[in-house]
Design a protein around this motif. Structure first.
Motif, mmCIF file in Angstrom:
data_model
loop_
_atom_site.group_PDB
_atom_site.id
_atom_site.type_symbol
_atom_site.label_atom_id
_atom_site.label_comp_id
_atom_site.label_asym_id
_atom_site.label_seq_id
_atom_site.Cartn_x
_atom_site.Cartn_y
_atom_site.Cartn_z
ATOM 1 N N ALA A 1 0.864 -1.184 0.000
ATOM 2 C CA ALA A 1 0.000 0.000 0.000
ATOM 3 C C ALA A 1 0.900 1.233 0.000
ATOM 4 C CB ALA A 1 -0.933 -0.015 1.216
ATOM 5 N N SER A 2 0.288 2.399 0.149
ATOM 6 C CA SER A 2 1.053 3.646 0.167
ATOM 7 C C SER A 2 1.620 3.909 1.558
ATOM 8 C CB SER A 2 0.151 4.817 -0.242
ATOM 9 O OG SER A 2 -0.855 5.030 0.759
ATOM 10 N N ARG A 3 2.610 4.780 1.630
ATOM 11 C CA ARG A 3 3.137 5.168 2.931
ATOM 12 C C ARG A 3 2.089 5.937 3.740
ATOM 13 N NH1 ARG A 3 8.952 7.742 1.588
ATOM 14 N NH2 ARG A 3 7.691 8.744 -0.034
ATOM 15 N N GLN A 4 1.166 6.596 3.055
ATOM 16 C CA GLN A 4 0.065 7.266 3.745
ATOM 17 C C GLN A 4 -0.794 6.239 4.494
ATOM 18 O OE1 GLN A 4 -2.476 9.674 1.225
ATOM 19 N NE2 GLN A 4 -4.137 9.662 2.717
ATOM 20 N N ALA A 5 -1.002 5.070 3.873
ATOM 21 C CA ALA A 5 -1.779 4.016 4.525
ATOM 22 C C ALA A 5 -1.081 3.535 5.786
ATOM 23 C CB ALA A 5 -2.009 2.861 3.559
ATOM 24 N N ALA A 6 0.253 3.545 5.803
ATOM 25 C CA ALA A 6 0.989 3.160 7.013
ATOM 26 C C ALA A 6 0.658 4.099 8.159
ATOM 27 C CB ALA A 6 2.492 3.167 6.730
ATOM 28 N N GLU A 7 0.591 5.391 7.868
ATOM 29 C CA GLU A 7 0.240 6.376 8.894
ATOM 30 C C GLU A 7 -1.193 6.201 9.358
ATOM 31 O OE1 GLU A 7 1.028 10.186 7.244
ATOM 32 O OE2 GLU A 7 3.140 9.764 6.815
ATOM 33 N N GLU A 8 -2.087 5.937 8.416
ATOM 34 C CA GLU A 8 -3.509 5.804 8.748
ATOM 35 C C GLU A 8 -3.778 4.590 9.638
ATOM 36 O OE1 GLU A 8 -6.094 7.668 8.100
ATOM 37 O OE2 GLU A 8 -5.389 9.090 6.588
ATOM 38 N N HIS A 9 -3.020 3.510 9.448
ATOM 39 C CA HIS A 9 -3.335 2.251 10.120
ATOM 40 C C HIS A 9 -2.247 1.787 11.086
ATOM 41 C CE1 HIS A 9 -6.871 1.816 7.561
ATOM 42 N NE2 HIS A 9 -6.112 2.199 6.551
ATOM 43 N N GLY A 10 -1.333 2.686 11.437
ATOM 44 C CA GLY A 10 -0.350 2.396 12.478
ATOM 45 C C GLY A 10 0.633 1.301 12.128
ATOM 46 N N LEU A 11 1.131 1.300 10.886
ATOM 47 C CA LEU A 11 2.051 0.269 10.424
ATOM 48 C C LEU A 11 3.443 0.844 10.181
ATOM 49 C CD1 LEU A 11 -0.346 -1.433 7.860
ATOM 50 C CD2 LEU A 11 0.369 -2.391 10.057
ATOM 51 N N GLU A 12 4.426 -0.043 10.154
ATOM 52 C CA GLU A 12 5.790 0.347 9.807
ATOM 53 C C GLU A 12 6.026 0.122 8.315
ATOM 54 O OE1 GLU A 12 8.649 -1.715 12.158
ATOM 55 O OE2 GLU A 12 7.533 -1.426 14.029
ATOM 56 N N VAL A 13 6.876 0.940 7.730
ATOM 57 C CA VAL A 13 7.288 0.741 6.336
ATOM 58 C C VAL A 13 8.471 -0.216 6.344
ATOM 59 C CG1 VAL A 13 8.172 1.840 4.254
ATOM 60 C CG2 VAL A 13 6.471 3.029 5.650
ATOM 61 N N LEU A 14 8.234 -1.443 5.881
ATOM 62 C CA LEU A 14 9.269 -2.478 5.892
ATOM 63 C C LEU A 14 10.188 -2.383 4.685
ATOM 64 C CD1 LEU A 14 7.090 -5.550 6.991
ATOM 65 C CD2 LEU A 14 8.297 -3.885 8.427
ATOM 66 N N ALA A 15 9.668 -1.888 3.553
ATOM 67 C CA ALA A 15 10.469 -1.709 2.341
ATOM 68 C C ALA A 15 9.774 -0.677 1.452
ATOM 69 C CB ALA A 15 10.627 -3.021 1.586
ATOM 70 N N TYR A 16 10.591 0.138 0.770
ATOM 71 C CA TYR A 16 10.041 1.177 -0.116
ATOM 72 C C TYR A 16 11.126 1.640 -1.081
ATOM 73 C CZ TYR A 16 8.181 5.623 -1.756
ATOM 74 O OH TYR A 16 7.736 6.657 -2.555
ATOM 75 N N PRO A 17 10.773 1.817 -2.366
ATOM 76 C CA PRO A 17 9.543 1.398 -3.036
ATOM 77 C C PRO A 17 9.653 -0.081 -3.428
ATOM 78 C CG PRO A 17 10.942 2.534 -4.593
ATOM 79 C CD PRO A 17 11.674 2.562 -3.282
ATOM 80 N N VAL A 18 8.504 -0.715 -3.639
ATOM 81 C CA VAL A 18 8.509 -2.138 -3.995
ATOM 82 C C VAL A 18 7.841 -2.387 -5.346
ATOM 83 C CG1 VAL A 18 8.572 -2.873 -1.584
ATOM 84 C CG2 VAL A 18 6.359 -2.605 -2.719
ATOM 85 N N ASN A 19 7.382 -1.344 -6.024
ATOM 86 C CA ASN A 19 6.811 -1.563 -7.357
ATOM 87 C C ASN A 19 7.930 -1.863 -8.354
ATOM 88 O OD1 ASN A 19 6.270 1.363 -6.278
ATOM 89 N ND2 ASN A 19 7.162 1.665 -8.327
ATOM 90 N N ASP A 20 7.633 -2.730 -9.325
ATOM 91 C CA ASP A 20 8.650 -3.203 -10.263
ATOM 92 C C ASP A 20 9.095 -2.119 -11.233
ATOM 93 O OD1 ASP A 20 8.384 -5.738 -9.115
ATOM 94 O OD2 ASP A 20 6.800 -6.312 -10.517
ATOM 95 N N VAL A 21 8.182 -1.228 -11.615
ATOM 96 C CA VAL A 21 8.471 -0.189 -12.601
ATOM 97 C C VAL A 21 8.502 1.164 -11.903
ATOM 98 C CG1 VAL A 21 7.690 0.918 -14.732
ATOM 99 C CG2 VAL A 21 7.373 -1.549 -14.412
ATOM 100 N N ILE A 22 9.596 1.882 -12.062
ATOM 101 C CA ILE A 22 9.763 3.161 -11.370
ATOM 102 C C ILE A 22 8.674 4.154 -11.767
ATOM 103 C CG2 ILE A 22 11.282 5.164 -11.132
ATOM 104 C CD1 ILE A 22 13.648 3.273 -11.415
#
Length: 284
Positions: A149-170
């Motif tokens: 999901a987006s890093r914004q979703a991490a803030e909304e749902h109290g999660l840590e960003v484990l890796a970024y970015p993870v999409n295959d195409v820049i």
């Protein structure tokens, strides 16, 4: 002004809705999350919302079929504006990445990160959800589940960003549409969209339909087909056109096309804002 979008909070649809609200100058908009793309459009069609924001095409995975199908069903709706939004996925979770055994996300997001997942989490089970932010909501608190999901979703749902970015195409990006019930061409309209079905699946029928645009030098920026769902081999065609400064040629093409179609849906003319291009520019 109530804007429906694919929720919950933290989706790329919400980001697009907020961008649309700013571009259109909506005063004090209320953002109304919905559980599916069909529900987003239905909220507008039934009068519960003033506008709807839906994803129609991704640069990696192509057309969003659920959007195309529901647009055909509600062909009276109009496109007010289009927006190309950069998509930067993150892997979100509450535990260490080496313990992740399940990855949840929207099917399009999973597909957009398939190479990264194959390399970094090859044994993890991939589970589809209704949206990227819904995946983030579902994995909150789990030590073995993660969400794309987006890093914004991490803030909304109290999660840590484990890796970024993870999409295959820049350059991954998605085109969103702002839909409303009525209205003429917006100021600065550069594109228009329509969809049609043909009278019969006969040799040259599609070529004849598209020649309405070709011999008037009208450029198609996209064409996509969808099954009519009535019988095998019968299709609907969705077309985006670059809108010429003078509208006579376009109007003539539409009138000629109308005589070749069983059904013709006109979604209107609209401007397109490309945030992906702005991101790539030196000033961005």
């Amino acid at each position: 002004m109530r804007l429906a979008f694919l929720g919950p909070a933290g989706t790329y649809g919400e980001q697009a809705a907020r961008q649309f609200a700013a571009l259109e100058g909506f005063q004090d908009p209320e953002f109304v999350p919905q559980g599916s793309i069909r529900a987003v459009v239905k909220a507008l069609a039934d009068g519960g919302c003033s506008a709807a924001v839906v994803p129609v095409e991704n640069s990696v995975e192509g057309g969003v079929t659920a959007c195309l199908d529901v647009l055909w069903e509600h062909s009276d709706l109009q496109i007010r504006r289009a927006l190309v939004l950069p998509i930067r996925h993150a892997l979100l979770g509450s535990g260490p990445i080496d313990r992740v055994s399940e990855v949840l996300s929207h099917p399009q997001a999973l597909a957009q990160c398939s190479q990264w997942l194959a390399e970094h989490l090859p044994d993890a089970l991939q589970l589809p959800t209704s949206s990227t932010a819904e995946a983030a909501r579902l994995v909150a608190g789990s030590r073995f589940r993660a969400a794309i999901a987006s890093r914004q979703a991490a803030e909304e749902h109290g999660l840590e960003v484990l890796a970024y970015p993870v999409n295959d195409v820049i350059g991954n990006c998605t085109r969103f549409l702002l839909l409303q019930k009525e209205g003429g061409p917006a100021e600065g309209s550069t594109h228009c969209s329509l969809a049609f079905s043909l009278h019969a699946n006969s040799p040259g029928a599609l070529l004849e339909a598209l020649s309405c645009f070709a011999h008037r030098q009208l450029n198609m920026s996209r064409i996509e087909s969808r099954p009519s769902k009535r019988e095998m081999g019968e299709y609907l065609f969705f077309v985006d056109l670059e809108r010429p400064a003078a509208g006579e040629a376009l109007q003539q093409a539409i009138e000629e096309l109308r005589g070749l179609c069983q059904h013709l849906a006109l979604f209107g003319a609209y401007p397109l804002t490309n945030l992906a291009e702005e991101e790539r520019s030196p000033a961005g």
